[in-house]
Design a protein around this motif. Structure first.
Motif, short mmCIF file in Angstrom:
data_model
loop_
_atom_site.label_atom_id
_atom_site.label_comp_id
_atom_site.label_asym_id
_atom_site.label_seq_id
_atom_site.Cartn_x
_atom_site.Cartn_y
_atom_site.Cartn_z
N CYS A 151 -16.27 72.50 39.44
CA CYS A 151 -16.53 73.92 39.71
C CYS A 151 -16.94 74.65 38.44
O CYS A 151 -16.31 74.52 37.40
CB CYS A 151 -15.26 74.57 40.28
N GLY A 152 -18.03 75.41 38.52
CA GLY A 152 -18.44 76.25 37.40
C GLY A 152 -17.53 77.47 37.30
O GLY A 152 -17.16 78.06 38.32
N ILE A 153 -17.15 77.84 36.09
CA ILE A 153 -16.28 78.99 35.87
C ILE A 153 -16.89 79.86 34.77
O ILE A 153 -17.24 79.36 33.69
CB ILE A 153 -14.86 78.57 35.46
N SER A 154 -17.00 81.14 35.05
CA SER A 154 -17.48 82.09 34.03
C SER A 154 -16.44 83.19 33.85
O SER A 154 -15.46 83.26 34.59
CB SER A 154 -18.84 82.68 34.44
N HIS A 155 -16.67 84.07 32.89
CA HIS A 155 -15.64 85.03 32.52
C HIS A 155 -16.23 86.38 32.13
O HIS A 155 -17.43 86.52 31.87
CB HIS A 155 -14.81 84.50 31.35
N ASP A 156 -15.36 87.38 32.07
CA ASP A 156 -15.57 88.63 31.34
C ASP A 156 -14.53 88.67 30.24
O ASP A 156 -13.36 88.36 30.48
CB ASP A 156 -15.36 89.85 32.23
N LEU A 157 -14.94 89.06 29.03
CA LEU A 157 -14.01 89.18 27.91
C LEU A 157 -14.25 90.48 27.17
O LEU A 157 -15.40 90.86 26.92
CB LEU A 157 -14.17 88.01 26.95
N ILE A 158 -13.16 91.15 26.82
CA ILE A 158 -13.22 92.36 25.99
C ILE A 158 -12.44 92.07 24.71
O ILE A 158 -11.27 91.70 24.75
CB ILE A 158 -12.58 93.57 26.69
N THR A 159 -13.09 92.23 23.58
CA THR A 159 -12.40 92.07 22.31
C THR A 159 -12.21 93.43 21.65
O THR A 159 -12.93 94.39 21.94
CB THR A 159 -13.16 91.12 21.37
N GLY A 160 -11.22 93.53 20.77
CA GLY A 160 -10.98 94.78 20.06
C GLY A 160 -10.24 95.82 20.86
O GLY A 160 -10.33 97.02 20.55
N PHE A 161 -9.50 95.41 21.91
CA PHE A 161 -8.68 96.36 22.66
C PHE A 161 -7.60 96.91 21.72
O PHE A 161 -7.19 96.24 20.78
CB PHE A 161 -8.04 95.66 23.87
N PRO A 162 -7.13 98.15 21.95
CA PRO A 162 -6.14 98.75 21.05
C PRO A 162 -4.98 97.81 20.71
O PRO A 162 -4.44 97.14 21.59
CB PRO A 162 -5.65 99.97 21.85
N THR A 163 -4.66 97.76 19.44
CA THR A 163 -3.58 96.98 18.81
C THR A 163 -3.88 95.49 18.74
O THR A 163 -3.04 94.72 18.26
CB THR A 163 -2.20 97.17 19.49
N GLU A 164 -5.05 95.03 19.16
CA GLU A 164 -5.35 93.59 19.12
C GLU A 164 -5.27 93.08 17.69
O GLU A 164 -5.89 93.63 16.77
CB GLU A 164 -6.73 93.32 19.69
N THR A 165 -4.50 92.01 17.48
CA THR A 165 -4.34 91.41 16.16
C THR A 165 -5.21 90.16 16.04
O THR A 165 -5.80 89.69 17.03
CB THR A 165 -2.88 91.00 15.95
#
Length: 480
Positions: A338-352
């Motif tokens: 099965c092919g799997i794709s994503h959405d990703l958000i980087t730099g959300f508040p407090t992300e270390t």
């Protein structure tokens, strides 16, 4: 391809290209552009259907349009800025065509109606995503020299009885909306505020639309919703009120797995896709439905947003890292390949940096085929905008985004290389953008493939032996 170019390509892919349509009509002409998610493109087809009954034809030439409509997206600041630039350009054209009226549809409508209408004077009409049935009245107000506004959200509207006018498409693939709105209050997202509460469409009308598409030669449908996995029809009403429904209504309820099976059996000659899924709502029954039917594509778009459980909790995503990984394990077990794709958000508040590394390691664990990657930007009126400080410097966000893009490029290339020497089935969607002598189409697992033209035609399913690949494309030759 340079990383900056790749990032721009992926950002524009997510934002969506303008949908420009042209069909026969009488009287006046309308010009429509759509931005953002697939739901907006589907909504534009509903708008065109409603206005066509009012005598509006469509045009690819904005200069001759009586009515210019932009179907808008508010999910990211960049999308809004793109729409503002287009509105500014249209207003310059309006000087040479003073009879032209400009309208904004969709997700920017409710949030920015006062600014767009009165402060900036960029538009004549503002229409929210639940108010398209009111377009005939609103257009009449324009004709009488008044501004026109309707941004009221609805708890019932699904446009189930509106037959979409299929626009700007290839006659092969089509969208079919099954839900509207969203009940998932992710802290970064404006959708619940711009599209309202979640409600599902009568499954019988969905089946009728799919059958009509099959009879008109379409070969593929994508079932659409902000969260398709939470589809639940029990005779009407909001999902949140299901527990209050009668025992008879509950007994006859249709969930998403049941709907998938119904559609697969109703149109056995068509490919079936769906988007978008939310991990916390995807049941194993949906996975088994995909595995049971050959015409349900072996592909799932499964947004994760972050690989850190701490950040996921701050995002109010409803799942953590371990739960997401467990779902991926079940997908790979029940639907091999099965092919799997994503959405990703980087730099959300407090992300270390540790959170960021967890995202990269999750990407390795899943081995995504492709994805849509962004750095965080505050959206007005969301919980994150009101309660959290946007405290990650822009240069850090960009650097982390670049790390994610580089990682995804490597994963995509590795996945595509696995298909070298293998035979895949491709649905022909059109001529390759790079060469008119090649076809392009998509595989069952949603990867683009190109191959030299022969005696095939648009809409054919063909077997292609893969001989080469890039990070985004499989290349091969048709075999008999």
């Amino acid at each position: 391809m340079h990383n900056s170019e790749t990032k721009e390509m992926m950002e524009e892919n997510r934002q969506g290209e303008a949908l420009v349509i042209e069909r026969e009509g009488i009287g006046k002409k309308m010009y429509i552009e759509s931005y953002g998610c697939q739901m907006n493109f589907s909504d534009s087809e509903i708008v065109a259907s409603i206005l066509q009954k009012e005598g509006y034809g469509t045009t690819k030439n904005v200069d001759e349009a009586d009515l210019v409509l932009l179907n808008t997206c508010s999910i990211r600041d960049k999308a809004e800025q793109t729409v503002r630039k287009r509105l500014t350009n249209f207003n310059k054209m309006k000087r040479n065509n003073p009879g032209m009226k400009i309208g904004v549809l969709g997700c920017m409508a409710e949030r920015l109606k006062d600014k767009l209408l009165d402060e900036e004077k960029l538009v004549d009409m503002v229409v929210g995503p639940d108010a398209y049935r009111d377009l005939p009245n609103l257009v009449k107000e324009l004709d009488e020299g008044r501004k026109a506004v309707n941004v009221l959200l609805s708890k019932e509207e699904t446009y189930a009885d509106v037959s979409p006018v299929r626009l700007g498409q290839n006659g092969v693939s089509a969208f079919v909306s099954i839900t509207r709105g969203c009940d998932n209050m992710c802290t970064f997202c404006v959708v619940p505020f711009t599209r309202g509460r979640e409600r599902s469409r009568n499954p019988q009308t969905i089946l009728e639309e799919c059958i009509d598409l099959a009879e008109n030669g379409y070969k593929e449908i994508t079932l659409l919703g902000q969260n398709v996995d939470s589809f639940l029809w029990y005779g009407g009403g909001l999902k949140k009120d299901f527990e209050k429904a009668s025992d008879a209504a509950k007994a006859s309820a249709v969930d998403f797995a049941m709907l998938l099976r119904m559609v697969a059996e109703a149109v056995p000659g068509m490919r079936i896709r769906f988007s978008t899924s939310n991990p916390q709502d995807m049941s194993d029954d949906v996975l088994y439905a995909i595995a049971e039917y050959d015409n349900i594509c072996n592909y799932i778009h499964l947004p994760v947003q972050s690989g850190s459980s701490r950040i996921l909790k701050l995002m109010n995503r409803g799942h953590n890292r371990e739960e997401y990984m467990g779902l991926v394990d079940r997908i790979k077990k029940i639907i091999p390949g099965c092919g799997i794709s994503h959405d990703l958000i980087t730099g959300f508040p407090t992300e270390t940096e540790e959170d960021h590394q967890e995202t990269l390691s999750l990407m390795d664990y899943v081995g995504y085929d492709f994805g849509y990657m962004f750095y965080y930007s505050e959206r007005p009126n969301t919980y994150a905008e009101r309660k959290m400080e946007d405290d990650i410097p822009l240069e850090v966000k960009k650097r982390r985004l670049n790390d994610i893009i580089v990682k995804q490029q490597a994963l995509s290339l590795a996945n595509n290389k696995k298909h070298l020497g293998k035979v895949v089935e491709v649905l022909i969607e059109g001529s390759s953008k790079k060469s008119d002598s090649d076809w392009y189409g998509r595989t069952d697992f949603n990867t683009v493939a190109v191959f030299p033209k022969g005696d095939e035609k648009l809409g054919d399913f063909v077997k292609v032996k893969i001989e080469d690949c890039t990070t985004a494309t499989l290349m091969g030759k048709r075999i008999n």
